[in-house]
Design a protein around this motif. Structure first.
Motif, PDB file in Angstrom:
ATOM      1  N   ARG A 103      11.097  24.781  10.247  1.00 12.82           N
ATOM      2  CA  ARG A 103      11.021  26.156  11.739  1.00 12.82           C
ATOM      3  C   ARG A 103      10.925  27.166  12.098  1.00 12.82           C
ATOM      4  O   ARG A 103      10.315  28.031  12.248  1.00 12.82           O
ATOM      5  N   GLY A 107       7.367  28.978  12.929  1.00 14.13           N
ATOM      6  CA  GLY A 107       8.276  29.155  13.941  1.00 14.13           C
ATOM      7  C   GLY A 107       7.038  30.139  14.995  1.00 14.13           C
ATOM      8  O   GLY A 107       6.327  30.279  15.030  1.00 14.13           O
ATOM      9  N   PRO A 108       7.212  31.300  13.226  1.00 19.20           N
ATOM     10  CA  PRO A 108       6.643  32.552  14.129  1.00 19.20           C
ATOM     11  C   PRO A 108       4.859  31.987  14.237  1.00 19.20           C
ATOM     12  O   PRO A 108       4.110  32.929  14.808  1.00 19.20           O
ATOM     13  N   HIS A 111       4.154  30.406  17.401  1.00 21.27           N
ATOM     14  CA  HIS A 111       4.003  31.569  18.822  1.00 21.27           C
ATOM     15  C   HIS A 111       2.983  32.276  18.755  1.00 21.27           C
ATOM     16  O   HIS A 111       2.498  32.898  19.546  1.00 21.27           O
ATOM     17  N   GLU A 112       2.843  33.009  17.893  1.00 19.56           N
ATOM     18  CA  GLU A 112       1.447  34.251  17.393  1.00 19.56           C
ATOM     19  C   GLU A 112      -0.386  32.839  17.714  1.00 19.56           C
ATOM     20  O   GLU A 112      -0.287  33.784  18.496  1.00 19.56           O
ATOM     21  N   SER A 114       0.209  30.411  19.612  1.00 16.64           N
ATOM     22  CA  SER A 114      -0.027  30.375  20.522  1.00 16.64           C
ATOM     23  C   SER A 114      -0.514  31.168  22.043  1.00 16.64           C
ATOM     24  O   SER A 114      -1.306  31.262  23.026  1.00 16.64           O
ATOM     25  N   GLN A 115       0.229  32.468  21.612  1.00 16.89           N
ATOM     26  CA  GLN A 115      -0.362  33.534  22.254  1.00 16.89           C
ATOM     27  C   GLN A 115      -1.307  34.117  21.956  1.00 16.89           C
ATOM     28  O   GLN A 115      -2.189  33.984  23.138  1.00 16.89           O
ATOM     29  N   ASP A 135       9.719  22.495  17.970  1.00 15.85           N
ATOM     30  CA  ASP A 135       9.572  23.324  18.131  1.00 15.85           C
ATOM     31  C   ASP A 135       8.331  23.830  19.057  1.00 15.85           C
ATOM     32  O   ASP A 135       7.263  22.813  19.270  1.00 15.85           O
ATOM     33  N   LYS A 136       7.959  23.834  20.336  1.00 15.50           N
ATOM     34  CA  LYS A 136       7.085  24.185  21.339  1.00 15.50           C
ATOM     35  C   LYS A 136       6.704  26.009  22.241  1.00 15.50           C
ATOM     36  O   LYS A 136       7.618  26.526  22.083  1.00 15.50           O
ATOM     37  N   ALA A 137       5.790  26.251  21.556  1.00  9.53           N
ATOM     38  CA  ALA A 137       6.071  27.386  22.291  1.00  9.53           C
ATOM     39  C   ALA A 137       4.257  27.145  23.409  1.00  9.53           C
ATOM     40  O   ALA A 137       3.366  26.555  23.104  1.00  9.53           O
TER      41      ALA A 137
END
Length: 273
Positions: A103, A107-108, A111-112, A114-115, A135-137
């Protein structure tokens, strides 16, 4: 790391679910404790006795008796607002360092991703016949998906699960099909022969898997495994509304990021064993 290993015997993956979903009443103390622990989530970290009775479906007297024992053993703590998870769960959580490393590393990127795409990102590992979310983003739309950190979904109904199953040896993956598989929507693929054909196709697509409303109606997903030494300890995905998914574009993006995540993770792999 053992999260991708499927057991030879049938696993009771329904443990921890509401009795109405399991089809039988929880008999053992471990089953009842698991129901109580699974009643807590990120949005409701504190629950009253009545809320626990409602969420578990257990008799009030049974819940009250088990709560007293779980408090004594530090599985739970009691405050003025109700019951919450105790220090023992935190201590055991620290033992899952391999999952935490995945994670922290991925994770980073998730999230990137997803964004950048506006989609909901998930990171998960395979545990028997289930995927477990690490993890969930995503933005506001993420709340509409019935997934949470630590939550489970049947692997055969998700792109994440199929991506990881396809990365296993075929005979190991097929062990997941030896019991009757739950149908989450009318589009869920439950027939062993159809699943075997789909896993073969996923292997030919570099591990890329697609879920077209198989887990949740109206939601589609694209996933790819994070490879290392031929296995898939984890996978990442992008989910969104089925009627707005651009599968070809998202497939390229997911594969690109999964390869990047794999390059980051697997130099560390020796430390996980």
């Amino acid at each position: 790391m053992t999260v991708t290993e499927l057991p030879s015997a049938e696993r009771a993956t329904a443990a921890g679910r509401h009795p109405a979903e399991r089809g039988s009443n929880p008999v053992s103390m471990i089953e009842r404790m698991t129901l109580i622990l699974d009643a807590f989530d990120a949005s409701t970290p504190t629950l009253t006795l009545l809320e626990l009775v409602d969420r578990t479906g257990l008799p009030r007297s049974t819940v009250h008796r088990i709560l007293d024992q779980m408090i004594r053993l530090r599985w739970l703590a009691h405050s003025s607002g109700g019951y919450r998870l105790g220090m023992r769960t935190l201590e055991l959580g620290g033992l899952t360092a391999d999952h935490n490393e995945i994670r922290e590393a991925v994770g980073p990127l998730l999230h990137e991703l997803s964004q950048r795409t506006g989609m909901v990102g998930h990171l998960a590992v395979l545990d028997g016949r289930d995927v477990v979310y690490l993890d969930k983003a995503g933005g506001r739309f993420a709340a509409a998906l019935p997934t949470r950190l630590g939550g489970r979904m049947p692997a055969h109904a998700t792109a994440l699960g199929k991506a990881m199953l396809a990365a296993l040896e075929p005979d190991i993956a097929e062990a997941a099909f030896r019991i009757r598989l739950p149908r989450l929507t009318q589009r869920t693929v439950c027939e062993p022969e159809a699943l075997q054909r789909e896993l073969a196709q996923i292997r030919q697509r570099q591990g890329l898997a697609i879920d077209r409303e198989e887990a949740v109606l109206g939601i589609a997903c694209v996933a790819a495994p994070l490879r290392g030494r031929g296995t898939a300890p984890a996978a990442l995905s992008l989910s969104g509304r089925a009627d707005g998914m651009s599968f070809d574009r998202l497939a390229r993006v997911v594969l690109e990021v999964s390869h990047e995540a794999g390059r980051m993770l697997f130099p560390r792999r020796a430390r996980w064993r």
